[in-house]
Design an enzyme around this catalytic site. Sequence first.
Site, mmCIF file in Angstrom:
data_model
loop_
_atom_site.group_PDB
_atom_site.id
_atom_site.type_symbol
_atom_site.label_atom_id
_atom_site.label_comp_id
_atom_site.label_asym_id
_atom_site.label_seq_id
_atom_site.Cartn_x
_atom_site.Cartn_y
_atom_site.Cartn_z
ATOM 1 N N HIS A 1 0.848 -1.190 0.000
ATOM 2 C CA HIS A 1 0.000 0.000 0.000
ATOM 3 C C HIS A 1 0.888 1.245 0.000
ATOM 4 O O HIS A 1 2.022 1.213 0.483
ATOM 5 C CB HIS A 1 -0.879 0.029 1.245
ATOM 6 C CG HIS A 1 -1.992 -0.964 1.232
ATOM 7 N ND1 HIS A 1 -3.138 -0.790 1.960
ATOM 8 C CD2 HIS A 1 -2.134 -2.152 0.582
ATOM 9 C CE1 HIS A 1 -3.949 -1.810 1.771
ATOM 10 N NE2 HIS A 1 -3.354 -2.658 0.949
ATOM 11 N N GLU B 1 0.938 3.933 1.786
ATOM 12 C CA GLU B 1 1.426 4.370 3.092
ATOM 13 C C GLU B 1 2.589 3.513 3.577
ATOM 14 O O GLU B 1 3.595 4.030 4.072
ATOM 15 C CB GLU B 1 0.312 4.315 4.142
ATOM 16 C CG GLU B 1 -0.905 5.135 3.819
ATOM 17 C CD GLU B 1 -2.003 4.329 3.151
ATOM 18 O OE1 GLU B 1 -1.744 3.644 2.124
ATOM 19 O OE2 GLU B 1 -3.148 4.393 3.633
ATOM 20 N N CYS C 1 -6.176 2.091 5.812
ATOM 21 C CA CYS C 1 -6.827 0.851 6.237
ATOM 22 C C CYS C 1 -6.224 0.427 7.587
ATOM 23 O O CYS C 1 -5.307 1.073 8.101
ATOM 24 C CB CYS C 1 -6.617 -0.238 5.193
ATOM 25 S SG CYS C 1 -4.908 -0.827 5.086
ATOM 26 N N CYS D 1 -2.376 -0.190 7.384
ATOM 27 C CA CYS D 1 -1.610 1.053 7.266
ATOM 28 C C CYS D 1 -1.701 1.875 8.549
ATOM 29 O O CYS D 1 -0.715 2.478 8.970
ATOM 30 C CB CYS D 1 -2.086 1.857 6.064
ATOM 31 S SG CYS D 1 -1.725 1.009 4.505
#
Length: 154
Positions: free
Chosen positions: A58, A60, A88, A91
Amino acid sequence: MLDADIALDEHFMRLALREAERALEHDDVPVGAVVVDDGEVAALGHNERELRQDPTAHAEVLAIREASRALGRWRLLGCVLYVTLEPCAMCAGAIVLARLPRVVYGAGDPKAGAAGSVLDVLGEPSLNHRPQVDAGLFAAESAALLRDFFGERR
């Protein structure tokens, strides 16, 4: 918040939006992230799950990993994370573990958001770190990128 602070937030969120657009080059969900240390970009990241075939890739997480490497420390105290989509749970956990003091995000995520939409990992009082969260900066632009991406796939 001072006008200069707002201008800086807008500048870095525009960088995150540009980074999100880079994810489209390899058919990934357009989410972008920027880690800023003392007013300077420490790292950029965008979703690379499809590119890497890695569910943890992801924006992040990639930006946090790169910032830690670039700064030579895992505690990202004094840094700010700008991200186009509400983090999410994974993250948000990485944000807490990295001790990021502030997170600025664009669009909320009513299906998987962990900064208040579905869960509130970033505000969980039992955790040892709770960053300041500022939501909604360029939310419409961030949401439009996602809407267009998913609209083309339906």
